[in-house]
Design an enzyme around this catalytic site. Sequence first.
Site, PDB file in Angstrom:
ATOM      1  N   ARG A 199      73.649   6.323  24.374  1.00 29.76           N
ATOM      2  CA  ARG A 199      72.762   6.549  23.246  1.00 29.76           C
ATOM      3  C   ARG A 199      73.101   5.534  22.158  1.00 29.76           C
ATOM      4  O   ARG A 199      74.171   4.918  22.174  1.00 29.76           O
ATOM      5  CB  ARG A 199      72.944   7.959  22.678  1.00 29.76           C
ATOM      6  CG  ARG A 199      72.647   9.093  23.658  1.00 29.76           C
ATOM      7  CD  ARG A 199      72.871  10.434  22.982  1.00 29.76           C
ATOM      8  NE  ARG A 199      72.569  11.558  23.848  1.00 29.76           N
ATOM      9  CZ  ARG A 199      73.459  12.206  24.604  1.00 29.76           C
ATOM     10  NH1 ARG A 199      74.717  11.799  24.598  1.00 29.76           N
ATOM     11  NH2 ARG A 199      73.098  13.231  25.347  1.00 29.76           N
ATOM     12  N   LYS A 232      76.331  13.202  21.675  1.00 26.31           N
ATOM     13  CA  LYS A 232      75.450  14.124  20.965  1.00 26.31           C
ATOM     14  C   LYS A 232      76.105  15.487  20.855  1.00 26.31           C
ATOM     15  O   LYS A 232      76.540  16.071  21.836  1.00 26.31           O
ATOM     16  CB  LYS A 232      74.115  14.240  21.706  1.00 26.31           C
ATOM     17  CG  LYS A 232      73.050  15.011  20.946  1.00 26.31           C
ATOM     18  CD  LYS A 232      71.728  14.959  21.701  1.00 26.31           C
ATOM     19  CE  LYS A 232      70.629  15.674  20.939  1.00 26.31           C
ATOM     20  NZ  LYS A 232      69.329  15.617  21.671  1.00 26.31           N
ATOM     21  N   HIS A 310      66.399   3.627  23.687  1.00 26.21           N
ATOM     22  CA  HIS A 310      66.694   4.795  24.508  1.00 26.21           C
ATOM     23  C   HIS A 310      66.110   4.662  25.908  1.00 26.21           C
ATOM     24  O   HIS A 310      66.560   5.355  26.831  1.00 26.21           O
ATOM     25  CB  HIS A 310      66.152   6.052  23.827  1.00 26.21           C
ATOM     26  CG  HIS A 310      66.863   7.312  24.233  1.00 26.21           C
ATOM     27  ND1 HIS A 310      68.176   7.581  23.900  1.00 26.21           N
ATOM     28  CD2 HIS A 310      66.442   8.376  24.964  1.00 26.21           C
ATOM     29  CE1 HIS A 310      68.532   8.751  24.391  1.00 26.21           C
ATOM     30  NE2 HIS A 310      67.502   9.254  25.056  1.00 26.21           N
ATOM     31  N   ARG A 313      68.670   3.949  28.460  1.00 29.95           N
ATOM     32  CA  ARG A 313      69.410   5.122  28.946  1.00 29.95           C
ATOM     33  C   ARG A 313      68.608   5.821  30.045  1.00 29.95           C
ATOM     34  O   ARG A 313      69.175   6.247  31.055  1.00 29.95           O
ATOM     35  CB  ARG A 313      69.682   6.063  27.778  1.00 29.95           C
ATOM     36  CG  ARG A 313      70.425   7.341  28.125  1.00 29.95           C
ATOM     37  CD  ARG A 313      70.818   8.052  26.841  1.00 29.95           C
ATOM     38  NE  ARG A 313      71.164   9.442  27.048  1.00 29.95           N
ATOM     39  CZ  ARG A 313      72.363   9.888  27.396  1.00 29.95           C
ATOM     40  NH1 ARG A 313      73.342   9.021  27.622  1.00 29.95           N
ATOM     41  NH2 ARG A 313      72.596  11.176  27.539  1.00 29.95           N
ATOM     42  N   HIS A 336      74.954  15.113  29.759  1.00 18.84           N
ATOM     43  CA  HIS A 336      73.957  16.169  29.615  1.00 18.84           C
ATOM     44  C   HIS A 336      74.589  17.523  29.931  1.00 18.84           C
ATOM     45  O   HIS A 336      75.311  17.664  30.921  1.00 18.84           O
ATOM     46  CB  HIS A 336      72.772  15.937  30.553  1.00 18.84           C
ATOM     47  CG  HIS A 336      71.863  14.847  30.094  1.00 18.84           C
ATOM     48  ND1 HIS A 336      71.021  14.159  30.950  1.00 18.84           N
ATOM     49  CD2 HIS A 336      71.643  14.315  28.861  1.00 18.84           C
ATOM     50  CE1 HIS A 336      70.340  13.251  30.268  1.00 18.84           C
ATOM     51  NE2 HIS A 336      70.701  13.324  29.005  1.00 18.84           N
ATOM     52  N   TYR A 345      64.914  12.670  32.327  1.00 12.03           N
ATOM     53  CA  TYR A 345      65.182  11.245  32.140  1.00 12.03           C
ATOM     54  C   TYR A 345      64.857  10.423  33.383  1.00 12.03           C
ATOM     55  O   TYR A 345      64.764   9.216  33.326  1.00 12.03           O
ATOM     56  CB  TYR A 345      66.673  11.037  31.797  1.00 12.03           C
ATOM     57  CG  TYR A 345      67.023  11.231  30.358  1.00 12.03           C
ATOM     58  CD1 TYR A 345      67.673  10.235  29.641  1.00 12.03           C
ATOM     59  CD2 TYR A 345      66.721  12.398  29.691  1.00 12.03           C
ATOM     60  CE1 TYR A 345      68.018  10.397  28.324  1.00 12.03           C
ATOM     61  CE2 TYR A 345      67.051  12.591  28.365  1.00 12.03           C
ATOM     62  CZ  TYR A 345      67.701  11.584  27.685  1.00 12.03           C
ATOM     63  OH  TYR A 345      68.029  11.765  26.363  1.00 12.03           O
TER      64      TYR A 345
END
Length: 373
Positions: A199, A232, A310, A313, A336, A345
């Site tokens: 990220r 995150k 992004h 990613r 994740h 994704y």
Amino acid sequence: MTKAAELAGSARLLLVDGVVHLDPAPAMFAAMLDGWATQQRARFLKADTIKARIDLVRRFAHFTGQYPWQWQAQEAEEFISHLRSGPRPVMVSTARGYQNGLRLFMEYVTDARYSWPAVCQEQFDAVPTQILHEWNTVAHASEYEGNPGRRPLTYDEVQSLLDAADARVEKIRARRRKGAAAAMRDATLLKTVYAFGLRRREAWGLDVVDLRRNPRAADYGACGALFVRFGKSSRGGQPKRRTVLTVPEMDWIVPVLQQWVSEARPLFSPGSHPALWVTERRGRLSWRGINEAFEQARNDAGLPEALDLHSLRHSYVTHLVEFGYPEKFVQDQVGHSYASTTAIYTGVSDEFRNRLVQQSLQRRHASLWESQK
């Protein structure tokens, strides 16, 4: 039971007894916002999150020309309708975010434990009520609601992007202008984002010491893994950490990072600064600088504007799946919490799917052949 005066953000803590304001309505609204910010800080929410929510409420108040104890559901509906009809209509996910933010604020000011209903009744003969309900908010009907143009890059597009970043270095050198080192930094950064599925914030927070050895891949030296410290976070939590292993299909990143650390980065004279990506002013490269590095390479490569940093990613996740890595491994690599997020994704190519079909047909024909023997 906790008294209202003891709760962070309570009206009784923010309103001074005996003080009479010449214009009490804006003073009350300002106290509500201060109280809500205090309540959110007590929950350890991020400063940026709190500021964005406060700004949203102020924006909504300006739109309505009213105060929270005057708001009705109609105002919330007109606000979202206005945002949808402008020259740049908001995305569904953005609209939901706005509705959630306003709903949280109304939950706060309508909660009797914080005393706002009582003080509003006393001063304005009106009380705030919840204005957002299930019948006037966006239903979460789809896992992905972002810009449909935002997608994983194909292998050729990734190559074009990285080639464009490298070409910019050579162009600057050929013209004998300043900026070649910065262009090399940007090219290395983009390659790192893709090679480890990072990220933006994760790439921004990297330090040189975050390059790690992997005992099972000694040939990669100090670039056998990447220690991500700014992953995150969950609500109110600290940034999550993880170690991303260098996979063999991406081992081309090893000499790139080695050259950056040993030859190119010292050109910035960073001294004791720990950042992996440093600027000419011996500081850490900003988020904006990272975005601009991608946008420059994307435009030079002639790729669609809907693609953003992004997207790299997304590309990493997709390509790991196509390389045949197990779902759990991919999930752990990108940090994740849920496999369903990793699935969002993933955008495998037609070639990959056709290969799976062919393999399935071969297995089927082989089993039929064996049964006919």
